[in-house]
Design a protein around this motif. Structure first.
Motif, PDB file in Angstrom:
ATOM      1  N   GLN A   2       0.823  -1.186   0.000  1.00  0.00           N
ATOM      2  CA  GLN A   2       0.000   0.000   0.000  1.00  0.00           C
ATOM      3  C   GLN A   2       0.865   1.246   0.000  1.00  0.00           C
ATOM      4  O   GLN A   2       1.900   1.311   0.644  1.00  0.00           O
ATOM      5  CB  GLN A   2      -0.931   0.005   1.216  1.00  0.00           C
ATOM      6  CG  GLN A   2      -1.990  -1.080   1.168  1.00  0.00           C
ATOM      7  CD  GLN A   2      -2.946  -0.994   2.345  1.00  0.00           C
ATOM      8  OE1 GLN A   2      -2.773  -0.178   3.228  1.00  0.00           O
ATOM      9  NE2 GLN A   2      -3.949  -1.836   2.339  1.00  0.00           N
ATOM     10  N   HIS A   3       0.442   2.239  -0.721  1.00  0.00           N
ATOM     11  CA  HIS A   3       1.153   3.503  -0.817  1.00  0.00           C
ATOM     12  C   HIS A   3       0.244   4.556  -0.200  1.00  0.00           C
ATOM     13  O   HIS A   3      -0.812   4.883  -0.736  1.00  0.00           O
ATOM     14  CB  HIS A   3       1.439   3.813  -2.294  1.00  0.00           C
ATOM     15  CG  HIS A   3       2.473   4.867  -2.485  1.00  0.00           C
ATOM     16  ND1 HIS A   3       2.283   6.169  -2.059  1.00  0.00           N
ATOM     17  CD2 HIS A   3       3.708   4.838  -3.058  1.00  0.00           C
ATOM     18  CE1 HIS A   3       3.344   6.890  -2.364  1.00  0.00           C
ATOM     19  NE2 HIS A   3       4.216   6.109  -2.968  1.00  0.00           N
ATOM     20  N   ALA A   4       0.658   5.138   0.937  1.00  0.00           N
ATOM     21  CA  ALA A   4      -0.206   6.028   1.710  1.00  0.00           C
ATOM     22  C   ALA A   4      -0.677   7.237   0.912  1.00  0.00           C
ATOM     23  O   ALA A   4      -1.771   7.746   1.140  1.00  0.00           O
ATOM     24  CB  ALA A   4       0.513   6.485   2.975  1.00  0.00           C
ATOM     25  N   SER A   5       0.142   7.710  -0.022  1.00  0.00           N
ATOM     26  CA  SER A   5      -0.237   8.903  -0.774  1.00  0.00           C
ATOM     27  C   SER A   5      -0.957   8.574  -2.078  1.00  0.00           C
ATOM     28  O   SER A   5      -1.275   9.464  -2.865  1.00  0.00           O
ATOM     29  CB  SER A   5       1.011   9.743  -1.087  1.00  0.00           C
ATOM     30  OG  SER A   5       1.901   9.020  -1.924  1.00  0.00           O
ATOM     31  N   ALA A   6      -1.214   7.291  -2.325  1.00  0.00           N
ATOM     32  CA  ALA A   6      -1.868   6.875  -3.563  1.00  0.00           C
ATOM     33  C   ALA A   6      -3.283   7.444  -3.638  1.00  0.00           C
ATOM     34  O   ALA A   6      -4.009   7.492  -2.649  1.00  0.00           O
ATOM     35  CB  ALA A   6      -1.910   5.353  -3.650  1.00  0.00           C
ATOM     36  N   LEU A   7      -3.655   7.865  -4.848  1.00  0.00           N
ATOM     37  CA  LEU A   7      -4.974   8.433  -5.079  1.00  0.00           C
ATOM     38  C   LEU A   7      -5.847   7.434  -5.836  1.00  0.00           C
ATOM     39  O   LEU A   7      -5.398   6.812  -6.800  1.00  0.00           O
ATOM     40  CB  LEU A   7      -4.873   9.716  -5.897  1.00  0.00           C
ATOM     41  CG  LEU A   7      -4.064  10.879  -5.297  1.00  0.00           C
ATOM     42  CD1 LEU A   7      -4.062  12.055  -6.266  1.00  0.00           C
ATOM     43  CD2 LEU A   7      -4.637  11.297  -3.958  1.00  0.00           C
ATOM     44  N   VAL A   8      -7.078   7.309  -5.385  1.00  0.00           N
ATOM     45  CA  VAL A   8      -8.053   6.485  -6.090  1.00  0.00           C
ATOM     46  C   VAL A   8      -9.198   7.402  -6.500  1.00  0.00           C
ATOM     47  O   VAL A   8      -9.996   7.839  -5.668  1.00  0.00           O
ATOM     48  CB  VAL A   8      -8.577   5.334  -5.220  1.00  0.00           C
ATOM     49  CG1 VAL A   8      -9.595   4.514  -6.007  1.00  0.00           C
ATOM     50  CG2 VAL A   8      -7.421   4.441  -4.747  1.00  0.00           C
ATOM     51  N   TYR A   9      -9.235   7.734  -7.781  1.00  0.00           N
ATOM     52  CA  TYR A   9     -10.326   8.566  -8.297  1.00  0.00           C
ATOM     53  C   TYR A   9     -11.564   7.688  -8.483  1.00  0.00           C
ATOM     54  O   TYR A   9     -11.478   6.586  -9.027  1.00  0.00           O
ATOM     55  CB  TYR A   9      -9.940   9.168  -9.644  1.00  0.00           C
ATOM     56  CG  TYR A   9      -8.783  10.136  -9.582  1.00  0.00           C
ATOM     57  CD1 TYR A   9      -8.986  11.477  -9.285  1.00  0.00           C
ATOM     58  CD2 TYR A   9      -7.482   9.705  -9.842  1.00  0.00           C
ATOM     59  CE1 TYR A   9      -7.925  12.370  -9.238  1.00  0.00           C
ATOM     60  CE2 TYR A   9      -6.412  10.588  -9.798  1.00  0.00           C
ATOM     61  CZ  TYR A   9      -6.644  11.916  -9.493  1.00  0.00           C
ATOM     62  OH  TYR A   9      -5.583  12.798  -9.440  1.00  0.00           O
ATOM     63  N   VAL A  10     -12.692   8.190  -8.033  1.00  0.00           N
ATOM     64  CA  VAL A  10     -13.964   7.495  -8.229  1.00  0.00           C
ATOM     65  C   VAL A  10     -14.878   8.438  -8.996  1.00  0.00           C
ATOM     66  O   VAL A  10     -15.221   9.525  -8.511  1.00  0.00           O
ATOM     67  CB  VAL A  10     -14.616   7.110  -6.891  1.00  0.00           C
ATOM     68  CG1 VAL A  10     -15.987   6.470  -7.138  1.00  0.00           C
ATOM     69  CG2 VAL A  10     -13.716   6.161  -6.104  1.00  0.00           C
ATOM     70  N   PRO A  50       1.257   7.431  -7.261  1.00  0.00           N
ATOM     71  CA  PRO A  50       0.489   6.306  -7.789  1.00  0.00           C
ATOM     72  C   PRO A  50      -1.001   6.615  -7.727  1.00  0.00           C
ATOM     73  O   PRO A  50      -1.497   7.148  -6.736  1.00  0.00           O
ATOM     74  CB  PRO A  50       0.870   5.158  -6.857  1.00  0.00           C
ATOM     75  CG  PRO A  50       2.224   5.517  -6.364  1.00  0.00           C
ATOM     76  CD  PRO A  50       2.200   7.015  -6.208  1.00  0.00           C
ATOM     77  N   ALA A  51      -1.715   6.287  -8.792  1.00  0.00           N
ATOM     78  CA  ALA A  51      -3.143   6.599  -8.846  1.00  0.00           C
ATOM     79  C   ALA A  51      -3.851   5.641  -9.786  1.00  0.00           C
ATOM     80  O   ALA A  51      -3.226   5.023 -10.662  1.00  0.00           O
ATOM     81  CB  ALA A  51      -3.359   8.041  -9.305  1.00  0.00           C
ATOM     82  N   SER A 123       0.752  -0.966 -10.776  1.00  0.00           N
ATOM     83  CA  SER A 123       1.080  -0.665 -12.164  1.00  0.00           C
ATOM     84  C   SER A 123       1.399   0.816 -12.336  1.00  0.00           C
ATOM     85  O   SER A 123       2.351   1.190 -13.038  1.00  0.00           O
ATOM     86  CB  SER A 123      -0.097  -1.048 -13.066  1.00  0.00           C
ATOM     87  OG  SER A 123       0.112  -0.645 -14.396  1.00  0.00           O
ATOM     88  N   SER A 124       0.616   1.663 -11.675  1.00  0.00           N
ATOM     89  CA  SER A 124       0.835   3.103 -11.747  1.00  0.00           C
ATOM     90  C   SER A 124       2.179   3.490 -11.141  1.00  0.00           C
ATOM     91  O   SER A 124       2.921   4.306 -11.700  1.00  0.00           O
ATOM     92  CB  SER A 124      -0.290   3.842 -11.008  1.00  0.00           C
ATOM     93  OG  SER A 124      -0.051   5.231 -10.970  1.00  0.00           O
TER      94      SER A 124
END
Length: 206
Positions: A2-10, A50-51, A123-124
């Motif tokens: 897990q990457h704490a700063s990773a963004l998941v756009y919904v 990462p996103a 992957s990102s």
């Protein structure tokens, strides 16, 4: 990982879906960015972390598949996970052929979505690392003198020192000196590594 700063756009026009996914994503340790339309997504600045994008197929403005197409040239390295309540085989095939990571039909299992997001973020992150590596090489190449760049370009094309000297009108000793300086500036430990770096920058075709 897990990457704490990773963004998941919904991107989904159903507020209940956005709210439920917000809780799921936050609990997994990522940062959700909730949007109700493709237009709102396109207005978002792209952060260099990462996103991935969890994208509904049916949206009120630009639909998800059309957004995927437009992103092909603008954000080709942002993995997409499609979600839809009206999935069918042609839609799935079109999305996957265009590079989607996953195509999930509502209601879907949380574990399945989390697994898809994990793979997409990995992957990102790999893509970002690759971009950073190439940028570092580009910066190193820019630091070369014009003559060092000339020598490097000919080395990549397979020219021998004698041939490079003749082509550039300089001595073989000078060629070796320029090649050595180019290797140091590029951080190459061997001639094959230097050639590999130059190939990544596509110098052999310039």
């Amino acid at each position: 990982m897990q990457h704490a700063s990773a963004l998941v756009y919904v991107v989904d026009d159903d507020v209940s879906v956005r709210e439920s996914l917000e809780l799921l994503i936050e609990h997994a340790g990522w940062q959700p960015v909730l949007l109700s339309s493709a237009t709102a997504f396109l207005e978002q600045p792209r952060a260099q972390v990462p996103a991935c994008l969890v994208l509904d197929v049916h949206l009120p403005d630009l639909n998800g598949l059309d957004l995927q197409t437009s992103m092909g040239s603008q954000q080709p390295d942002l993995p997409i996970i499609f979600i839809t309540g009206y999935g069918d085989i042609p839609l799935t095939v079109r999305a996957m052929r265009a590079g989607a990571v996953e195509f999930l039909t509502k209601p879907f299992d949380d574990t399945t979505l989390l697994r898809a997001i994990t793979e997409a973020l990995a992957s990102s992150e790999a893509a970002l690392q690759g971009q950073a590596s190439v940028q570092s090489l580009q910066d190193a190449y820019t630091s070369l003198t014009p003559r060092e760049q000339d020598v490097l370009a000919l080395v990549v094309r397979g020219r021998l020192n004698k041939q490079i000297a003749a082509e550039l009108g300089i001595s073989e000793i000078t060629v070796k000196a320029h090649r050595g300086k180019a290797m140091r500036k590029m951080g190459a430990r061997s001639l094959p590594e230097l050639v590999k770096q130059a190939t990544l920058l596509d110098l052999g075709n310039n």
